[in-house]
Scaffold this active site. Structure first.
Site, PDB file in Angstrom:
ATOM      1  N   THR A   1      43.464  35.792  43.485  1.00 38.46           N
ATOM      2  CA  THR A   1      42.168  36.158  44.032  1.00 38.46           C
ATOM      3  C   THR A   1      41.289  36.802  42.966  1.00 38.46           C
ATOM      4  OG1 THR A   1      41.026  37.462  45.725  1.00 38.46           O
ATOM      5  CG2 THR A   1      43.073  38.375  44.880  1.00 38.46           C
ATOM      6  N   ARG A   2      39.962  36.595  43.109  1.00 37.01           N
ATOM      7  CA  ARG A   2      38.984  37.282  42.264  1.00 37.01           C
ATOM      8  C   ARG A   2      37.932  37.960  43.138  1.00 37.01           C
ATOM      9  NH1 ARG A   2      35.685  32.503  42.736  1.00 37.01           N
ATOM     10  NH2 ARG A   2      33.736  33.598  42.348  1.00 37.01           N
TER      11      ARG A   2
ATOM     12  N   HIS B   1      39.775  40.682  52.674  1.00 40.13           N
ATOM     13  CA  HIS B   1      39.383  41.098  54.015  1.00 40.13           C
ATOM     14  C   HIS B   1      40.506  40.724  54.986  1.00 40.13           C
ATOM     15  CE1 HIS B   1      35.535  42.075  52.326  1.00 40.13           C
ATOM     16  NE2 HIS B   1      35.417  40.850  51.843  1.00 40.13           N
TER      17      HIS B   1
ATOM     18  N   HIS C   1      42.096  37.247  54.797  1.00 40.63           N
ATOM     19  CA  HIS C   1      42.994  37.043  53.654  1.00 40.63           C
ATOM     20  C   HIS C   1      44.368  37.652  53.933  1.00 40.63           C
ATOM     21  CE1 HIS C   1      38.904  37.103  51.675  1.00 40.63           C
ATOM     22  NE2 HIS C   1      39.379  35.924  51.297  1.00 40.63           N
TER      23      HIS C   1
ATOM     24  N   ARG D   1      40.979  26.085  49.416  1.00 43.73           N
ATOM     25  CA  ARG D   1      39.911  25.073  49.423  1.00 43.73           C
ATOM     26  C   ARG D   1      39.015  25.352  48.240  1.00 43.73           C
ATOM     27  NH1 ARG D   1      35.909  24.767  52.359  1.00 43.73           N
ATOM     28  NH2 ARG D   1      35.517  22.653  53.050  1.00 43.73           N
TER      29      ARG D   1
END
Length: 568
Positions: free
Chosen positions: A194-195, A199, A202, A288
Site C-alpha cells: 500500500t501507498r 481505511h 482495506h 485492481r
C-alpha cells in the site's frame, strides 16, 4: 522441514572489518552523490530485496529487462534498476573503474565496479516498461526530465545501509523478516502492498485475504518514493499503526519498505511480487489497476483494471508467490458490515466513498463517517490535511516579459494581505534574480535552475501554511511541471498564464529589452530568439491588453475562491 521462503538469502554487504578498510580506500575514488531514487534502489540491492540482482544492470541485462522482462541469464526481472548519471560525470568514468556511491550527506554506502557505460534509448524504455512514451506518466516524465543521460552498470560492494532516523523499529531487511517469521513459526504469509492510508474496507479485505489463504498477514507499505501528490509517509505510518490494533493479536505484523515505486502497473505488480518473495512472503494481494499512475495525456487510464493481475498470474509460478485477488469491498447499510462488491445481498443499499470524495471531505472539513474509516485515522489525516482554506498554496504566474505578471502579482499580494489569515510572500523574477540567483546567467540551464529555486522556496512556504506568489517568465513546460510536483506535495499549485500577445509586450517594453534582443545584443531572449512554451492546462488564463490590473487580480481571487483556497 526447510522452507525456502524462510531460509536466509544473499546480501551484497561485506564484513564490518572489510567495510572499514574499503571506506578508507574509497576516499580516493571518483564519487557519485546518489539521488533519492537511487538510494532506495541501492538499499534493496544491498539487503537482498532485489535478489538475484548483484548490482546496477549491465547493458545486456538492461536490454533483456526492457524487451522481455528477463535478465541476460533468463531470470525473470521486469524493472530496469540502473544508475543514471550526468554526461559530465560519465566523461571521466570508463569500464574497469570503481566509483564510490555516497548518500546526500556524503557518507559512502557502496562501491560500484563499473563494467558497462552506455546511453540508453529512453523512448524505447518508456514504451516497453511503462506502455507509452507519455509524459503524463510520472516515471516517464522522470526518465526524460530528471534521470541522467548515461547509465552505468556493474556489481555492488555494500559498505553500509542508508541511515533512517524515522520508525526504526518498523524497518526490516528481507533476512530480518525471514528470521522473525521463523521465530514465530509463521509458514504462510500474505503481503499487502500500500501507498495510501488504510481505511475500514482495506482492513476487511486484508483480514479476509489472510483467512482465505490460512496465512498470517504482513502489511508492507512503501515509504520510499510513491506518486507525486500522495500523503507523506510519516502521516501514513501513523495511520497504519492506528489500524494495526484492529487486527487479531499475533496474526499480523507491519514492516516498512523503502522502495522507489515506478507506478508501472502490470510490470510493477510482478516486481512487487518478486520483492515480497525475497522478504519471505508466500502470498501477495494484487489490486485492481495495481500501481497504476492514473490518466494518460488523452484522459484514459494507462492500464486496464485487470492487466496487473493477468501478468502476475501468467508468471505466478516463476515469481514463487501465490496471487490473492483484491476484492473490492463495499459497506452494506442494512447489514452494517462490509461485503465483496459481487456478494452484496439483493435489494441492499451499498455505501462507498471514493478517494476523490474523501479528499473533498478533508479539503472542506466535512464529516467522514465511522463506517468508512477509523476515527484515529481520520484524526491523523486532518492533522496533515486541514481544510483547504487553512492550507498553504502557490500562485504561479507565467508569461512573456512585459506581459503584466509582476504587476498583477503585486496587486494580488496586496488583496490577499488585506484579507489576512496567512503570511503572503511575493517571489518576483527580478527580486529573486537579485537575492537568490545573482550568479546565474540567462542560458536555458541557468533559467531552469532559477525557476527550480523559486519552486523550492515556494514549496517551503506552502508546506508551512503560507501563500507564495511567483512571477517568473518560466518558458519551459518541463520545468513548470517539476515546480508543480515540488509544490503539490504540500498544497495547491495554481498556474496563471498571463497570455498577453508578443506584439503587445513588445509595444510596452519599458526596459528596452525587446529592442536589444531584436538587435542581437541579448542572446536567448524568450519570444524572440528562444521559444515560450505556452501552458495548455493552466488553472487560469488572463490577457492584460485593454484590461486594468485590478480586474485581472480579481479574476485570480475568484479562481482561488472557487478552488476553496480562500473563503468567499
Amino acid at each position: 522441514m526447510s522452507l525456502p521462503n524462510l531460509a536466509p538469502i544473499p546480501e551484497l554487504y561485506v564484513s564490518h572489518e572489510s567495510a572499514l578498510k574499503l571506506k578508507a580506500e574509497a576516499g580516493n575514488l571518483p564519487s557519485w552523490d546518489l539521488t533519492a531514487r537511487q538510494i532506495c534502489d541501492l538499499e534493496l540491492l544491498m539487503n537482498g530485496g532485489f535478489y538475484p540482482l548483484k548490482g546496477f544492470l549491465t547493458e545486456a541485462d538492461y536490454d533483456g529487462v526492457v524487451e522481455n522482462m528477463r535478465l541476460a541469464d533468463g531470470s525473470l526481472w521486469p524493472m530496469p534498476i540502473t544508475l543514471d548519471v550526468t554526461e559530465k560525470f560519465a566523461e571521466g568514468i570508463e569500464p574497469g573503474q570503481d566509483i564510490a556511491l555516497r548518500d546526500q550527506e556524503g557518507v559512502i554506502l557502496a562501491i560500484l565496479s563499473v563494467t558497462d557505460k552506455w546511453e540508453p534509448n529512453k523512448s524505447r524504455e518508456a514504451e516497453k516498461v511503462f506502455g507509452a512514451d507519455d509524459l503524463a506518466h510520472p516515471a516517464v516524465n522522470y526518465l526524460h526530465h530528471t534521470a541522467g543521460k548515461i547509465y552505468l552498470g556493474g556489481p555492488i560492494t555494500g559498505i553500509q545501509q542508508p541511515v533512517h532516523y524515522d520508525f526504526k523499529a518498523r524497518r526490516d531487511t528481507p533476512n530480518e523478516l525471514r528470521a522473525y517469521f521463523r521465530k514465530l513459526g509463521w509458514r504462510k504469509i500474505v503481503a499487502f502492498q500500500t501507498r495510501n492510508p488504510l481505511h475500514r474496507a482495506h482492513q476487511e479485505l486484508t483480514f479476509r485475504a489472510a483467512r482465505e489463504a490460512q496465512a498470517n498477514l504482513m502489511i508492507h507499505p512503501v515509504v520510499g518514493m510513491t506518486k507525486p501528490g500522495d500523503v507523506d509517509h510519516f502521516t501514513r505510518v501513523r495511520c497504519y499503526e492506528a489500524v494495526l490494533d484492529k487486527y487479531p493479536q499475533s496474526t499480523t505484523t507491519m514492516s516498512l519498505l523503502n522502495l522507489a515505486m515506478r507506478m508501472a502497473g502490470p510490470r510493477e505488480a510482478v516486481w512487487h511480487g518478486l520483492i515480497r518473495r525475497n522478504h519471505g512472503c508466500t502470498h501477495f494481494i494484487v489490486g485492481r489497476d495495481h500501481a497504476g499512475p492514473g490518466k494518460n495525456s488523452a484522459g484514459q487510464d494507462f492500464y486496464g483494471p485487470y492487466d496487473a493481475q493477468d501478468l502476475f498470474k501468467a508468471h505466478e509460478e516463476e515469481i514463487g508467490v501465490t496471487m490473492v485477488d483484491f476484492k473490492h469491498m463495499v459497506y452494506v447499510q442494512e447489514k452494517a458490515q462490509y461485503y465483496p462488491a459481487n456478494e452484496v445481498p439483493e435489494g441492499c443499499t451499498v455505501l462507498d466513498i471514493s478517494g476523490t470524495e474523501l479528499r473533498r471531505r478533508l479539503r472542506e472539513g466535512l464529516e467522514i463517517p465511522e463506517w468508512f474509516s477509523f476515527p484515529e485515522v481520520v484524526t491523523e489525516l486532518r492533522r496533515t490535511s486541514p481544510p483547504r482554506a487553512q492550507q498553504g498554496f502557490t500562485v504561479f504566474f507565467t508569461g512573456l516579459s512585459g506581459s503584466g505578471k509582476s504587476t498583477i502579482a503585486n496587486a494580488l499580494m496586496v488583496k490577499l494581505m488585506e484579507m489576512g489569515g496567512r503570511p503572503v510572500t511575493l517571489l518576483d523574477g527580478d527580486v529573486v534574480r537579485k537575492h537568490l540567483s545573482s550568479e546565474l546567467g540567462f542560458s536555458k540551464e541557468h533559467r531552469d535552475i532559477n525557476i527550480k529555486r523559486i519552486g523550492y522556496v515556494a514549496s517551503e512556504i506552502t508546506k508551512n501554511g503560507g501563500i507564495a506568489i511567483c512571477a517568473p517568465i518560466a518558458p519551459y513546460t518541463a520545468t513548470r511541471r517539476a515546480v508543480r510536483e515540488m509544490i503539490e506535495a504540500y498544497g495547491a499549485f495554481v498556474e496563471v498564464h498571463v497570455a498577453t500577445a508578443l506584439e503587445e509586450c513588445e509595444a510596452r517594453d519599458r526596459k528596452g529589452l525587446y529592442k536589444l534582443a531584436r538587435e542581437g545584443k541579448i542572446k536567448e531572449f524568450t519570444g524572440i530568439s528562444d521559444p515560450y512554451e505556452a501552458p495548455t492546462a493552466a488553472e487560469l488564463v488572463v490577457d492584460t491588453k485593454d484590461v486594468d490590473v485590478d480586474h485581472c487580480a480579481h479574476q485570480v481571487i475568484l479562481k482561488l475562491e472557487s478552488l476553496g483556497l480562500i473563503r468567499a
